[in-house]
Design a protein around this motif. Sequence first.
Motif, PDB file in Angstrom:
ATOM      1  N   PRO A 677     -93.811 -60.601  34.971  1.00 17.10           N
ATOM      2  CA  PRO A 677     -94.085 -60.563  35.970  1.00 17.10           C
ATOM      3  C   PRO A 677     -94.556 -58.605  35.690  1.00 17.10           C
ATOM      4  O   PRO A 677     -94.499 -58.507  34.770  1.00 17.10           O
ATOM      5  CB  PRO A 677     -92.735 -59.955  36.919  1.00 17.10           C
ATOM      6  N   ALA A 678     -94.666 -58.042  36.414  1.00 20.69           N
ATOM      7  CA  ALA A 678     -95.515 -56.995  35.776  1.00 20.69           C
ATOM      8  C   ALA A 678     -94.820 -55.633  36.475  1.00 20.69           C
ATOM      9  O   ALA A 678     -93.658 -56.269  36.606  1.00 20.69           O
ATOM     10  CB  ALA A 678     -96.466 -56.389  37.189  1.00 20.69           C
ATOM     11  N   GLY A 679     -94.826 -54.408  35.743  1.00 22.96           N
ATOM     12  CA  GLY A 679     -94.128 -53.589  35.867  1.00 22.96           C
ATOM     13  C   GLY A 679     -93.101 -53.457  35.043  1.00 22.96           C
ATOM     14  O   GLY A 679     -91.862 -52.085  34.603  1.00 22.96           O
ATOM     15  N   GLY A 680     -93.200 -53.961  33.667  1.00 21.68           N
ATOM     16  CA  GLY A 680     -93.092 -53.547  32.069  1.00 21.68           C
ATOM     17  C   GLY A 680     -92.653 -54.502  32.067  1.00 21.68           C
ATOM     18  O   GLY A 680     -91.639 -54.194  30.523  1.00 21.68           O
ATOM     19  N   ASP A 681     -91.445 -55.433  32.153  1.00 23.21           N
ATOM     20  CA  ASP A 681     -91.094 -56.576  32.177  1.00 23.21           C
ATOM     21  C   ASP A 681     -91.411 -57.165  30.477  1.00 23.21           C
ATOM     22  O   ASP A 681     -90.948 -57.980  29.335  1.00 23.21           O
ATOM     23  CB  ASP A 681     -90.834 -57.420  32.619  1.00 23.21           C
ATOM     24  N   VAL A 682     -93.809 -57.023  29.482  1.00 21.96           N
ATOM     25  CA  VAL A 682     -93.802 -57.963  28.661  1.00 21.96           C
ATOM     26  C   VAL A 682     -92.966 -56.623  27.958  1.00 21.96           C
ATOM     27  O   VAL A 682     -92.365 -58.047  27.004  1.00 21.96           O
ATOM     28  CB  VAL A 682     -94.828 -57.422  29.129  1.00 21.96           C
ATOM     29  N   LEU A 683     -92.006 -55.867  28.456  1.00 16.61           N
ATOM     30  CA  LEU A 683     -91.469 -54.970  26.514  1.00 16.61           C
ATOM     31  C   LEU A 683     -90.293 -55.620  26.905  1.00 16.61           C
ATOM     32  O   LEU A 683     -89.691 -55.375  25.453  1.00 16.61           O
ATOM     33  CB  LEU A 683     -91.459 -53.443  27.288  1.00 16.61           C
ATOM     34  N   ASN A 684     -90.061 -56.093  27.495  1.00 11.90           N
ATOM     35  CA  ASN A 684     -88.613 -57.414  27.207  1.00 11.90           C
ATOM     36  C   ASN A 684     -88.898 -58.637  26.157  1.00 11.90           C
ATOM     37  O   ASN A 684     -87.373 -58.814  25.824  1.00 11.90           O
ATOM     38  CB  ASN A 684     -87.966 -57.245  28.441  1.00 11.90           C
ATOM     39  N   HIS A 685     -89.884 -59.008  26.284  1.00 15.25           N
ATOM     40  CA  HIS A 685     -90.652 -59.635  25.557  1.00 15.25           C
ATOM     41  C   HIS A 685     -90.279 -59.470  24.454  1.00 15.25           C
ATOM     42  O   HIS A 685     -91.332 -60.014  23.356  1.00 15.25           O
ATOM     43  CB  HIS A 685     -91.619 -61.082  26.038  1.00 15.25           C
ATOM     44  N   CYS A 686     -89.985 -58.332  23.846  1.00 15.97           N
ATOM     45  CA  CYS A 686     -90.726 -58.087  22.546  1.00 15.97           C
ATOM     46  C   CYS A 686     -89.919 -58.657  21.455  1.00 15.97           C
ATOM     47  O   CYS A 686     -88.568 -58.873  22.168  1.00 15.97           O
ATOM     48  CB  CYS A 686     -90.379 -56.175  21.936  1.00 15.97           C
ATOM     49  N   ASN A 687     -90.889 -59.119  20.499  1.00 15.40           N
ATOM     50  CA  ASN A 687     -89.904 -59.589  18.879  1.00 15.40           C
ATOM     51  C   ASN A 687     -90.274 -58.656  17.655  1.00 15.40           C
ATOM     52  O   ASN A 687     -91.635 -58.191  17.186  1.00 15.40           O
ATOM     53  CB  ASN A 687     -89.930 -60.984  18.385  1.00 15.40           C
ATOM     54  N   ASP A 688     -89.437 -58.995  16.809  1.00 13.88           N
ATOM     55  CA  ASP A 688     -90.004 -57.954  15.512  1.00 13.88           C
ATOM     56  C   ASP A 688     -90.723 -59.608  15.264  1.00 13.88           C
ATOM     57  O   ASP A 688     -90.953 -60.814  15.018  1.00 13.88           O
ATOM     58  CB  ASP A 688     -88.970 -58.671  14.882  1.00 13.88           C
ATOM     59  N   VAL A 689     -92.547 -59.105  14.468  1.00 10.54           N
ATOM     60  CA  VAL A 689     -93.209 -59.700  14.120  1.00 10.54           C
ATOM     61  C   VAL A 689     -93.248 -59.278  12.557  1.00 10.54           C
ATOM     62  O   VAL A 689     -93.127 -58.404  11.503  1.00 10.54           O
ATOM     63  CB  VAL A 689     -94.701 -59.235  14.010  1.00 10.54           C
TER      64      VAL A 689
END
Length: 923
Positions: A677-689
């Motif tokens: 969802p919108a609002g900043g959640d994308v950052l919670n799906h962060c992984n080391d690459v």
Amino acid sequence: MKPGIGNKLFMNSTKFRGKVIAIRREDQSVWERRAALAPLHVRKLTRAGVKVIVQPANRRAYPTQAYLKAGAIIQEDISEASVIFGIKQVPVDLLLPDKTYCMFSHTIKAQESNMPMLDAMLEKNIRLIDYEKLVDEVGQRVVAFGKWAGVAGMLNIFHGLGLRLLALGHHTPFMHIGPAHNYRNSSMANQSVRDIGYEIALGMLPKSIGPLTFVFTGSGNVSQGAQEVFQELPHEYVPPEMLQKVAEHGAPNKVYGCEVRRRHYLERKSGGGFDHDEYEKCPDDYISTFSKKIAPFASVIVNGIYWAVGSPKLLTLPDAKALLRPMHAPWLPCSEGAPPLPHRLLAICDISADPGGSIEFMNECTTIDTPFCLYDADRNKDTKSFKGPGVLVCSIDNMPTQLPKESTDFFGELVLPYVSDIITSDATKPLEEHNFQTPVYNAIITSNGKLTPNFEYIQELRESMKSKHKFEARCDGDMKKVLVLGAGRVCMPLIEYLHRDENLSIVLGSSVRADVETLSRGLDRITPVQIDVIDMPGKLKELVASADLVVSLLPYQLHHAVAEVCIDHAKNMVTASYLTPDMSSLHERAVQAGITIVNEVGLDPGIDHLLAMECIDEVHLAGGKVESFISYCGGLPAPECSDNALRYKFSWSPRGVLLNTLGTAKYLMESKVVEVPAGGDVLNHCNDVNFLPGFALEGYPNRDSIRYASLYGIAAEASTVFRGTLRFRGFVSAMQGLQKLGLIDPNPHPALHPKGPEITWRELVCTLLGLSNMDVFYGNLKSKVSEKIGDDKLEAIENMGLLSDKLINKMDTPLDTLSCYLAEKLVLGEADRDVIVMRHDIGIMWPNGNRESRGITLVEYGDVKGHTAMSRMVGLPAAIAAKMVLDGEIQEKGMVLPFSPDIYRPILSRLRAEGIQVKDITY
Ligand SMILES: NC(=O)c1ccc[n+]([C@@H]2O[C@H](COP(=O)([O-])OP(=O)(O)OC[C@H]3O[C@@H](n4cnc5c(N)ncnc54)[C@H](O)[C@@H]3O)[C@@H](O)[C@H]2O)c1
Ligand SMILES: N[C@@H](CCCCN[C@@H](CCC(=O)O)C(=O)O)C(=O)O
């Protein structure tokens, strides 16, 4: 009147006694060895009492001696003749007054280079008869060299095919055919063709090149001449619908021919079918399917059609790109020493020789001196070489002169029946005192100092062309104008690329005057204009109306407003931005307006798509499937410049960078759809690459990746489709701190009203924390911040000066205010450089069940003293796409994405020519 009738006309006639005609020496080209009449025809005339003066010419194919034997007088001075026959144009100073001249004058389209000759003819009271206008009652030309253009063209293309195939790694019997002018006559040439036919029949064509197919367009004299030569080879004719079959599985010991008529490739737009008369009246109502149904199966195209302006082209620029794509023919026995052909279409013999005509990419005829060029569709350029990518093109416009004796015999035979009439011409007397037969009368262009009524239009044409030229001169001649909107961080490489084309002028418009002036400094042909596209709609209309193409490098929300104006004024447009629903909604209107709007041609989106499609198409072509697609891209400071809490500096729109951390995302991971969802959640799906272990990278999802599964054509086969954004580790945590504090909020905040009271960053943070006391002790404030966002994030907030007493430049919303602040704080400094890191990991399943992983990596550094890597990686593809639209290389209408090979291949090849290197590994 039929050829051969001349014999009777000149028999026992006394009316020709005392008549004097001349055959002039040709001087228009060193290759011109033809004459209008052969010695055989001259004999008929001299026997009938005509005095024929022949100007000596060692270059003429028929020796002067032969004319002498035919009763002609050989002398330099031809002034005694009242009628002078030639082939090509006459230099102005050699034109004799009060004479009748017969020639191909090339004046009927008011061709500029021949207008001085036409003027001199009017002034010198010359009667001009043009062979091209000698036509019968149904408008068919009665004298022409047609067949011999076909014969010479076919020999030339056999010769060129031999050289091209050799350059591609194959010796073939075609190597033993010379250019047409190497043969004394067509019998000798045909003997050579038969000889190579024998070799072909014995199976001496390499198997790896597959069957050779020759497509003949047109069925007139040119095509027939070409086919007569072709038929000397062991051959089989097939109808167009069988072409694909023989092109793939035909026999190697013969060649295949296919004569293609209009009805085979012209279709009514409204539902198919072909009606000759209807087509003649409304060619616009028809489209050509030649490039799709016929050309893909042709090794050689021999073009002998007459093409009229406004009728559909046989092959356009985009068609060439499609036809010259790699061919996949696994059934052919290929090896390193027997390489496969790059694509089926090897050569085009454009005997019609109409620059920019039916073959759109033939824009200049070749010559007998330099008969071939290699047209590279990806670069839209031709080279005088047999080696390299492309299709060989031969488009000599005076092929018959390569077989000068037979051409002269043939032409003389056709013109002789009219000579009896023409030689009665006395240019000093009015036309009315003559009794010319209709074809001759209708071919008279000038007489008695005037254009004849049928040709008065030439004067009008000249005047309209003159005023067109004057108009064009006022608008910088043939210059095209590009309007570039937005003069921000990624603009300059685009301007510089476009500026390389001297026929382009650029208007650079943006809201900040200083920006447009700085970017235009030191460049000619560029006009800086200050414009706010929202506040100044009238000015926007004016600028769009006077441009040939608009490139929008504005913030993406503004493209829609610009696109509306482009649609209203039917102007093409290019952007480096995502195709938003807003823009998509304009698709139909853009199609109706007949315009092209190319989107997503920057870096990400842009180069990522181009590289993805290149790999995916290659896999599909070889029968494989893409099982997973994972892509990351980051525009970053170079690691040594990542010296701040966010480990980030802005190389493109700061607002865009911040806003992207708030958006929604959607991806497919091992067959599971993940929606964020919108609002900043994308950052919670962060992984080391970790694909570059020397870089400490992390990544989070970028927008809707699933949408690209179908756009890339992998929806039915891929279980993972993910596109993500790369950052240096630490960015996400710091950004989450900013979010939690409410500093990335795109909604207005009362404390940030531009007209409100002054406020410091520390006070704003207090307000956002809901503290009533703005004067809170610093240590206490830090604890409150820690409580709200977590200990680990505090340092970043402090490090960015957000707890300082610095006054804020208020921009209404926290997001805009922070963007503006960080834009200055996290700027790439004078000694800084940026880096672009892009990576695609593509999982492939081959038809034999083998799995392969492909890693495609692009790492580009910016130049400390020059452009950022970001601006080059965005500006260059956008500029290349803009040029392709301008030059007619992209013709698709409506909203266009760069996913088709005819768009992504040329862009990638031009990017590679700019030095952009991509690493491709298999693991
Ligand atoms: N595809 C990609 O990889 C990619 C990468 C970077 C940027 N972009 C896109 O390219 C565009 C330009 O990016 P940038 O980094 O140069 O942005 P920028 O913020 O640096 O520049 C934007 C420019 O637009 C001008 N502008 C803003 N509002 C205006 C208005 N109302 N009227 C006239 N001018 C106005 C600004 O003055 C500035 O010159 C943006 O749409 C951005 O999203 C795409
Ligand atoms: N994802 C990378 C590279 C982004 C390049 C900018 N692209 C813009 C395009 C926006 C647009 O104009 O539509 C983006 O927002 O991703 C990164 O964030 O470092």
